[in-house]
Design a protein around this motif. Structure first.
Motif, PDB file in Angstrom:
ATOM      1  N   TYR A 173      -6.623  -2.331   5.463  1.00 41.79           N
ATOM      2  CA  TYR A 173      -5.389  -2.256   6.252  1.00 41.79           C
ATOM      3  C   TYR A 173      -5.721  -2.393   7.727  1.00 41.79           C
ATOM      4  CZ  TYR A 173      -0.738  -0.512   7.552  1.00 41.79           C
ATOM      5  OH  TYR A 173       0.525  -0.376   8.054  1.00 41.79           O
ATOM      6  N   ILE A 225      -3.845  -2.862  11.580  1.00 45.04           N
ATOM      7  CA  ILE A 225      -2.549  -2.859  12.257  1.00 45.04           C
ATOM      8  C   ILE A 225      -2.673  -3.434  13.658  1.00 45.04           C
ATOM      9  CG2 ILE A 225      -1.639  -0.941  10.934  1.00 45.04           C
ATOM     10  CD1 ILE A 225      -2.211   0.899  13.258  1.00 45.04           C
ATOM     11  N   PHE A 255      -9.996   5.501  15.650  1.00 46.80           N
ATOM     12  CA  PHE A 255      -9.893   6.908  16.000  1.00 46.80           C
ATOM     13  C   PHE A 255     -10.731   7.184  17.242  1.00 46.80           C
ATOM     14  CE2 PHE A 255      -9.000   6.705  11.454  1.00 46.80           C
ATOM     15  CZ  PHE A 255      -7.702   7.171  11.512  1.00 46.80           C
ATOM     16  N   GLU A 307      -0.493   6.347  11.077  1.00 48.81           N
ATOM     17  CA  GLU A 307      -0.170   5.256  10.168  1.00 48.81           C
ATOM     18  C   GLU A 307      -1.467   4.643   9.617  1.00 48.81           C
ATOM     19  OE1 GLU A 307       2.889   2.878  10.213  1.00 48.81           O
ATOM     20  OE2 GLU A 307       1.856   1.281   9.132  1.00 48.81           O
ATOM     21  N   ALA A 308      -2.428   4.427  10.520  1.00 48.64           N
ATOM     22  CA  ALA A 308      -3.703   3.860  10.075  1.00 48.64           C
ATOM     23  C   ALA A 308      -4.368   4.796   9.075  1.00 48.64           C
ATOM     24  CB  ALA A 308      -4.614   3.615  11.270  1.00 48.64           C
ATOM     25  N   SER A 309      -4.363   6.095   9.368  1.00 49.37           N
ATOM     26  CA  SER A 309      -5.074   7.003   8.469  1.00 49.37           C
ATOM     27  C   SER A 309      -4.356   7.103   7.122  1.00 49.37           C
ATOM     28  CB  SER A 309      -5.265   8.378   9.108  1.00 49.37           C
ATOM     29  OG  SER A 309      -4.065   8.863   9.624  1.00 49.37           O
ATOM     30  N   ARG A 310      -3.023   7.002   7.155  1.00 50.55           N
ATOM     31  CA  ARG A 310      -2.290   7.002   5.888  1.00 50.55           C
ATOM     32  C   ARG A 310      -2.617   5.740   5.095  1.00 50.55           C
ATOM     33  NH1 ARG A 310       3.154   8.348   4.342  1.00 50.55           N
ATOM     34  NH2 ARG A 310       4.071   6.575   5.387  1.00 50.55           N
ATOM     35  N   GLY A 311      -2.560   4.617   5.794  1.00 52.05           N
ATOM     36  CA  GLY A 311      -2.808   3.339   5.142  1.00 52.05           C
ATOM     37  C   GLY A 311      -4.224   3.218   4.599  1.00 52.05           C
ATOM     38  N   MET A 312      -5.144   3.959   5.216  1.00 55.40           N
ATOM     39  CA  MET A 312      -6.532   3.885   4.749  1.00 55.40           C
ATOM     40  C   MET A 312      -6.801   4.847   3.593  1.00 55.40           C
ATOM     41  SD  MET A 312      -8.288   3.599   8.431  1.00 55.40           S
ATOM     42  CE  MET A 312      -9.914   3.974   7.870  1.00 55.40           C
ATOM     43  N   GLY A 313      -5.800   5.640   3.267  1.00 55.90           N
ATOM     44  CA  GLY A 313      -5.954   6.498   2.101  1.00 55.90           C
ATOM     45  C   GLY A 313      -6.474   7.890   2.401  1.00 55.90           C
ATOM     46  N   MET A 314      -6.082   8.459   3.567  1.00 52.83           N
ATOM     47  CA  MET A 314      -6.419   9.865   3.810  1.00 52.83           C
ATOM     48  C   MET A 314      -5.335  10.721   3.179  1.00 52.83           C
ATOM     49  SD  MET A 314      -7.764  10.409   7.633  1.00 52.83           S
ATOM     50  CE  MET A 314      -9.200   9.615   8.291  1.00 52.83           C
ATOM     51  N   THR A 315      -5.734  11.858   2.613  1.00 57.14           N
ATOM     52  CA  THR A 315      -4.733  12.782   2.092  1.00 57.14           C
ATOM     53  C   THR A 315      -4.109  13.521   3.273  1.00 57.14           C
ATOM     54  OG1 THR A 315      -6.333  14.551   1.922  1.00 57.14           O
ATOM     55  CG2 THR A 315      -6.096  13.136   0.009  1.00 57.14           C
ATOM     56  N   ARG A 336      -4.641   3.128  -1.782  1.00 57.63           N
ATOM     57  CA  ARG A 336      -4.797   2.757  -0.379  1.00 57.63           C
ATOM     58  C   ARG A 336      -6.266   2.577  -0.020  1.00 57.63           C
ATOM     59  NH1 ARG A 336      -0.503   7.143   1.767  1.00 57.63           N
ATOM     60  NH2 ARG A 336       1.391   6.014   1.206  1.00 57.63           N
ATOM     61  N   ARG A 337      -7.122   3.383  -0.625  1.00 55.84           N
ATOM     62  CA  ARG A 337      -8.547   3.235  -0.323  1.00 55.84           C
ATOM     63  C   ARG A 337      -9.100   1.929  -0.870  1.00 55.84           C
ATOM     64  NH1 ARG A 337     -10.386   9.542  -1.409  1.00 55.84           N
ATOM     65  NH2 ARG A 337      -9.143  10.348   0.314  1.00 55.84           N
ATOM     66  N   VAL A 344      -3.403   7.619  -3.115  1.00 50.87           N
ATOM     67  CA  VAL A 344      -4.561   7.716  -2.224  1.00 50.87           C
ATOM     68  C   VAL A 344      -5.651   6.731  -2.647  1.00 50.87           C
ATOM     69  CG1 VAL A 344      -6.441   9.231  -1.545  1.00 50.87           C
ATOM     70  CG2 VAL A 344      -4.094  10.043  -1.426  1.00 50.87           C
ATOM     71  N   ASN A 381       0.832  -1.216   0.000  1.00 50.62           N
ATOM     72  CA  ASN A 381       0.000   0.000   0.000  1.00 50.62           C
ATOM     73  C   ASN A 381       0.864   1.263   0.000  1.00 50.62           C
ATOM     74  OD1 ASN A 381       0.812  -0.047   2.647  1.00 50.62           O
ATOM     75  ND2 ASN A 381      -1.234   0.030   3.525  1.00 50.62           N
ATOM     76  N   LEU A 437     -14.425   8.513   2.811  1.00 51.80           N
ATOM     77  CA  LEU A 437     -13.346   9.110   2.021  1.00 51.80           C
ATOM     78  C   LEU A 437     -13.623   8.932   0.532  1.00 51.80           C
ATOM     79  CD1 LEU A 437     -10.197   7.897   4.013  1.00 51.80           C
ATOM     80  CD2 LEU A 437     -11.236  10.166   4.038  1.00 51.80           C
ATOM     81  N   LEU A 467       3.172   2.449   1.783  1.00 51.69           N
ATOM     82  CA  LEU A 467       3.636   3.163   2.967  1.00 51.69           C
ATOM     83  C   LEU A 467       5.160   3.146   2.952  1.00 51.69           C
ATOM     84  CD1 LEU A 467       1.139   1.929   5.692  1.00 51.69           C
ATOM     85  CD2 LEU A 467       1.303   4.202   4.701  1.00 51.69           C
TER      86      LEU A 467
END
Lengths: 387, 217
Positions: A80, A82, A88, B113-121, A75-76, A72, A49, A103, A51
């Motif tokens: 993923y 972890i 959140f 890391e999670a938000s990056r991996g999920m595709g947030m800009t 990744r969507r 972007v 993905n 998103l 990273l």
């Protein structure tokens, strides 16, 4: 579906975290990347993905180079999960699950319906949707973590030691639940772990890594049966290998390869002579090509007075046989259920290969129950340590 | 009691006027501080190499005597409210800047890391993850700044900025304790009131999930 073509990741200072890796992953496969820490398994996964950016080589997803795609969007379209869960804390469970659909611009109503569907899928109450992550236990949180990865229905999901931080009981139930889910939904999973039991339990394909290279790739059975080298053996562990060896022993490995057999054309008197010589009460009958045809016992010969008749005339042909490559655990069940004293073993061309007797089974049993204990006790007097 | 009544009848209107001026100067400086320091703090959290330098400079500015700073702005901006606001703005920066920097920096890297991996800009990560999670810390910085500013704003009087400082310094020059108290008490009350109000705001601005988590713990 996913192809690693000579992929390397070289960090500043020249450390090769991943070294010319080649790997092919089929659609719907559950692949476990496993190895000691620092072996490059997580780096390998994170290159999918993006990273982590590969230094050399290319990764193809359905034939397209990953680096050519919009990062972007890429990744969507990949789930993923972890180890640290990463829900959140300022969002409700509902918003956490529906994040990727949001998103992607899915309308609120639709994505909340999706969240409810997913909760049903894992049998979690819908009331949880209005709660916040800290109100859930670790196991529940990681269930949500998995659902969040499934929310936009991605064909591929990456998981980085997702169950590593959970207590053993929760981990077990989540593993079983997830394996089930994966099979139902037909997702392709790339799963990083350092826990061999977990990999053996979940994976269709295990990829064992060490120092950035793949040491061995194969199904759990293949790896247990034929560990590529000492490193793999050590990594799997002696105990697990011994256990697996019994689990995976084939009939061919423990059968008596030299059964007393007689040709179909021989006479009964010849057969009796053979029995007396080898001190057995029955003979396996083969034809000229060595193909197993049936057996004769001393009682059958006794009933038939004419000792000049051929063995073929009186032999019992309706005899259960077992293939040499059958797993012992399957064959044993058969023998015990039918109450057989022995079973002829044949190869793939139906030629007689050996015989599996109760004695050979008992030997295996001795080995597994007392084999180790014997070694230990024989060492005890010398060590001077009584139990 | 009589003297108190006399004081209010004589200085009541002036007191209101000066209080308004005081608030105006403080809020203007605070608003500028927030507008500049919050984005700067977020930016610095991304640039760890520059961050140390900037935070160091901001720390040094903070140690300059306030009067010196006020005086320093006279040749640049003359006298009146503008130089007063400019000087107070400089002061208000540090607590807000530091808290924003720390707040953003302390967001759990796993969440990022999670938000990056999920595709947030990058912008989505800042607005939807980092800022909401850093809000309590940022708000605490703003609150601290605001209380300081109410105190420091009395000094604005020195360069003709007005505010409640006028009453205090008049009292000092004329040996009139009633004027000194008449200026100092409202300053104290304003500071306490503002601290309380911003405390409420801090609570409101904190995302529900975070607030529950803290209060539960």
């Amino acid at each position: 579906m996913l192809v690693f073509d000579n992929v390397s990741k070289v960090y500043a200072g020249g450390k090769r975290a991943v070294d010319r890796l080649n790997l092919e992953i089929e659609e719907g496969e559950f692949v476990c990347l496993i190895g000691p820490s620092g072996c490059g398994k997580t780096t390998t996964m994170k290159m999918i993905n993006r990273l982590v950016r590969p230094t050399e080589g290319k990764i193809l997803l359905n034939g397209e180079n990953l680096l050519d795609k919009n990062v972007v969007n890429l990744r969507r379209s990949i789930g993923y999960v972890i180890q640290q869960i990463g829900l959140f804390p300022h969002m409700t469970i509902r918003d956490n699950i529906a994040l990727v659909p949001r998103l992607k611009g899915m309308p609120a109503e639709e994505r909340y319906r999706r969240a409810e569907e997913l909760m049903e899928l894992v049998n979690m109450p819908k009331e949880f949707l209005d709660r916040y992550p800290h109100e859930l236990s670790g196991g529940q949180q990681q269930r949500i973590g998995v659902l969040r990865a499934l929310a936009s229905d991605p064909p591929l999901i990456l998981m980085d030691e997702p169950f590593g931080a959970l207590d053993p009981i929760t981990r077990d139930s989540l593993q079983a639940e997830f394996k089930n889910l994966q099979q139902t939904l037909g997702k392709t999973i790339i799963f990083v772990t350092h826990d061999m039991d977990e990999a053996l339990k979940l994976a269709d394909k295990i990829v064992i890594m060490r120092a950035g290279k793949i040491v061995q790739t194969g199904s759990p059975d293949e790896i247990l049966r034929h560990p590529a080298d000492e490193f793999v053996e050590d990594f799997i562990g002696k105990e697990r290998l011994a256990q697996a060896r019994q689990q995976l022993q084939t009939v061919g490995q423990i059968m008596n390869p030299d059964p007393v057999s007689v040709g179909m054309g021989e006479t009964l008197s010849q057969a009796v002579r053979l029995m007396r010589k080898r001190r057995v009460d029955s003979l396996l009958v083969t034809d000229g090509a060595g193909v197993f045809r049936g057996w004769v016992t001393v009682e059958m010969i006794d009933r038939h007075k004419n000792w000049d008749a051929a063995v073929a005339d009186i032999m019992e042909t309706d005899v259960p046989t077992v293939r040499a490559d059958t797993l012992l655990r399957d064959a044993t069940r058969n023998i015990l259920v039918r109450g057989l004293k022995y079973v002829p073993v044949v190869d793939e061309r139906k030629q007689l290969a050996g015989i599996l007797t109760r004695t050979s089974l008992v030997d295996v049993l001795y080995d597994s129950v007392w084999g180790d204990a014997e070694d230990e006790s024989s060492g005890l007097p010398a060590d001077g340590e009584g139990a | 009691m009589d003297s108190l009544q006399n004081f209010f009848s004589e200085y009541g209107i002036l007191l209101l006027e000066k209080t308004w001026e005081h608030l105006y100067i403080s809020f203007a400086a605070l608003a500028l501080g927030v507008i500049v320091a919050v984005p700067l703090g977020i930016l610095l959290a991304r640039l760890p190499k520059v961050a140390g330098l900037i935070m160091g400079i901001a720390g040094i500015v903070q140690t300059f005597p306030s009067l010196a700073i006020l005086a320093f702005f006279i040749p640049l901006l003359g006298i009146g409210k503008v130089p007063a606001i400019a000087a107070l703005f400089l002061y208000s920066m540090l607590p807000i800047l530091r808290n924003t920097y720390i707040g953003v920096k302390n967001v759990d890297p796993n969440l990022l890391e999670a938000s990056r991996g999920m595709g947030m800009t990058a912008i989505q990560r800042t607005v939807r993850v980092e800022l909401p999670l850093a809000v309590p810390v940022i708000m605490a910085g703003i609150r601290m700044s605001a209380v300081y500013l109410i105190g420091w704003a009395t000094l604005a009087s020195f360069i003709g900025g007005g505010g409640l400082g006028d009453l205090i310094f008049d009292g000092l020059n004329l040996f009139r304790p009633d004027l000194i108290i008449g200026g100092a008490v409202p300053v104290t009350l304003l500071a306490i009131l503002l601290d309380w109000l911003l405390g409420r705001l801090e609570r409101t601005a904190t995302p529900v999930g975070i607030r529950m988590e803290r209060e539960g713990a």
